[in-house]
Design an enzyme around this catalytic site. Sequence first.
Site, PDB file in Angstrom:
ATOM      1  N   GLU A 130      53.876  54.519  55.946  1.00  0.00           N
ATOM      2  CA  GLU A 130      54.575  53.330  56.034  1.00  0.00           C
ATOM      3  C   GLU A 130      56.035  53.108  56.601  1.00  0.00           C
ATOM      4  O   GLU A 130      56.322  52.184  56.974  1.00  0.00           O
ATOM      5  CB  GLU A 130      54.698  53.194  54.261  1.00  0.00           C
ATOM      6  CG  GLU A 130      53.373  52.529  53.684  1.00  0.00           C
ATOM      7  CD  GLU A 130      52.821  51.476  54.126  1.00  0.00           C
ATOM      8  OE1 GLU A 130      52.965  50.341  53.283  1.00  0.00           O
ATOM      9  OE2 GLU A 130      52.473  51.318  55.193  1.00  0.00           O
ATOM     10  N   THR A 183      55.566  42.248  59.217  1.00  0.00           N
ATOM     11  CA  THR A 183      56.332  42.675  58.107  1.00  0.00           C
ATOM     12  C   THR A 183      57.578  42.886  58.424  1.00  0.00           C
ATOM     13  O   THR A 183      58.675  42.343  57.555  1.00  0.00           O
ATOM     14  CB  THR A 183      55.491  44.140  57.579  1.00  0.00           C
ATOM     15  OG1 THR A 183      53.997  44.034  57.414  1.00  0.00           O
ATOM     16  CG2 THR A 183      56.281  44.571  56.460  1.00  0.00           C
TER      17      THR A 183
END
Length: 315
Positions: A130, A183
């Site tokens: 991530e 994102t």
Amino acid sequence: MNSIRVFAPATVANVACGFDIFGFAVDSPGDEIVLRKRDKPGVEIIDIIGDEGRLPREAMRNTAGIAIQTFLQHIGSEQGIEVTLHKQMPLGSGLGSSAASAVAGVFAINELMGRPLKTMDLLPFAMEGERLACGSAHADNVAPSLLGGFVVIRSYNPLDVIRVNTPDGMHCTIVHPDIEVNTKDARFILKNEVSMKNTITQMGNVAGMIAGLMKPDYDLISRSMVDVIIEPVRSILIPEFNEVKQAALDSGALGCSISGSGPSMFALSRDAETAQRVGLAMQAGFLAVGITSELYVSEINQQGPKILSPVTATA
């Protein structure tokens, strides 16, 4: 065992009021990964299927690759690994695509190496994926994908992750409109400061959401699925957001909000029939302005990753 094939589920993060601290897993979609041992040291990505050539093939630039590599370094192994990744969800969808790949990778390598670590101990390696994908090692996607169920990230330093029981039969509807939200962009537009009034409101909704899930109390869940901090800002990135959300509520959803950073939207419902009806209404809302979408309906996935049937020669 010289090879393994693993599925890891998509996830809904934030869950309205729980920015960066709530997340849950769903049955579909998800990613699959195939790992094979090889004599030559190092992690090599042989192929990525379903990404239209958009994801990096270099292991240390790929979320699955870096999760596998950091795991092997941690256990002190020089075992060589060949990776084939099957992307089965849209990129930039708000469904934890990068997280599912990282979780599939680290879960698979742990199994392939004889399970030297407990499942919970795999979380930091998935979080490295991530960090690579979006610049922040947050856990609200990787934790539910790895552990299954509804997860609360109580703290990041030290990392403290709690699974919360959810009502039997409660279903999630996910509608992914055929647009993309980056994102990093979705994080960039967020405000750095929050008013005391909104903080108090959000804290009440977070507490109410957990209490509603555990009691269980559907009315309390519904009242608590309100985000006064993140949703008002990010919703401007999703065309027809307010109309689609209202269509979900009018069709019987307990609540509706943005999945992760979007553009996917999710809703929670009491049962499968309502969840399906909600999904069709949400799709109709997007289609009214010419936006097609994919629909997924499932219960909360309580299992997390799973080992699939034996790897074949062509897998």
